[in-house]
Write an enzyme that holds these catalytic residues in place. Sequence first.
Site, short mmCIF file in Angstrom:
data_model
loop_
_atom_site.label_atom_id
_atom_site.label_comp_id
_atom_site.label_asym_id
_atom_site.label_seq_id
_atom_site.Cartn_x
_atom_site.Cartn_y
_atom_site.Cartn_z
CG HIS A 10 -11.27 -13.58 -3.57
ND1 HIS A 10 -12.22 -12.84 -4.23
CD2 HIS A 10 -11.90 -14.17 -2.53
CE1 HIS A 10 -13.37 -12.97 -3.61
NE2 HIS A 10 -13.21 -13.78 -2.59
CD GLU A 29 -12.92 -16.33 -5.24
OE1 GLU A 29 -14.06 -15.82 -5.16
OE2 GLU A 29 -12.36 -16.92 -4.28
O1 TA6 Z 1 -14.63 -16.34 -2.42
C1 TA6 Z 1 -15.95 -16.23 -2.05
C2 TA6 Z 1 -16.02 -15.75 -0.61
O2 TA6 Z 1 -15.41 -16.66 0.23
C3 TA6 Z 1 -17.47 -15.45 -0.24
O3 TA6 Z 1 -17.97 -16.37 0.69
C4 TA6 Z 1 -17.43 -14.03 0.31
O4 TA6 Z 1 -17.26 -14.00 1.64
C5 TA6 Z 1 -16.23 -13.46 -0.43
O5 TA6 Z 1 -15.31 -14.49 -0.48
C6 TA6 Z 1 -15.64 -12.18 0.10
O6 TA6 Z 1 -14.97 -12.39 1.28
P1 TA6 Z 1 -14.35 -11.12 2.05
O7 TA6 Z 1 -13.70 -11.71 3.28
O8 TA6 Z 1 -13.37 -10.47 1.13
O9 TA6 Z 1 -15.51 -10.20 2.38
#
Ligand code: TA6
Length: 314
Positions: A167, A271
């Site tokens: 991520h 990601e």
């Molecule tokens: O990767 C994108 C995502 O899944 C978004 O939907 C958003 O929620 C982001 O990740 C961040 O997630 P987190 O659980 O770290 O707040």
Amino acid sequence: MSSERVPAELSKGVNGLEKVILREARGSSAEVYLYGGHVTSWKNDHGEELLFVSNKALFKPPKAIRGGIPICFPQFSNHGPLEPHGFARNRFWSIDTDPPPFPTNSSSKAHIDLILKPSEEDMKIWPHSYEFRLRVALGPGGDLTLTSRIRNTNTDGKPFTFTFAYHTYFSVSDISEVRVEGLETLDYLDNLQNKERCTEQGDAITFETEVDKIYLSTPTKIAILDHEKKRTFVIRKEGLPDAVVWNPWDKKAKAMADFGDDEYKHMLCVEAAAIEKPITLKPGEEWRGRQELSAVPSSYCSGQLDPQRVLQGS
Ligand code: TA6
């Protein structure tokens, strides 16, 4: 060799959490927290930070660190019954002192091997035995490579299935000046439209509002062009067919306690992921997912990638 260029050094980070600092001879560096197996810094040989970490990031378990490269395993986002993005990002990893031979002969000394195995508590929420080995390496040119090897060590003959993502939060000068190349015309699942399947238009992607898309079966190379910084990030990935693109924009930014209201202007998540087709491993089987990040000067005024540099990079 004085401490400033020791290839890999264990030290204390924020809130006393242990981290490993990787240093490459020509000046690039990276930092990895054992909490989450989480890369929180990647600097080029000018000492410029290439990853975004929020000024409001909490380095406090069980909250995941907001920024850098969180590891989403064994579940991406809400694609399953577990907590969002799984639990690997809020577990303490160990240094793997005896990693099995590494598939590729990486010349870089500046690397660290980490390992995560399930605790008894974890087994209650995800009843599987596994060994998750993560190598974080800095290449001679300052490239940052993360290689995950996940092995099913179940003794009850049971397979397990997971989804996965690196991520990565890239630091950008101004999100409205950034474009992403390599995802044109691809299908994606729009997380803002109930995961509706759509098709991307033909041009490079630019940003003017919240985006949360999972691009399916992408090329192995994706580029993020930061016009203002004349910098291009190149992501090369293996074993990770999908790519998520995320920017929370202003409203979601305000709603996140560990994220500054205006910080959305200076970050973009792209990601490398395996989501659409979850990975299933039988006992004894191992999966490998690798991403190599490079930051190259984008010398063309149109923001085009420097084809020579990229092609040579293969
Ligand atoms: O990767 C994108 C995502 O899944 C978004 O939907 C958003 O929620 C982001 O990740 C961040 O997630 P987190 O659980 O770290 O707040």
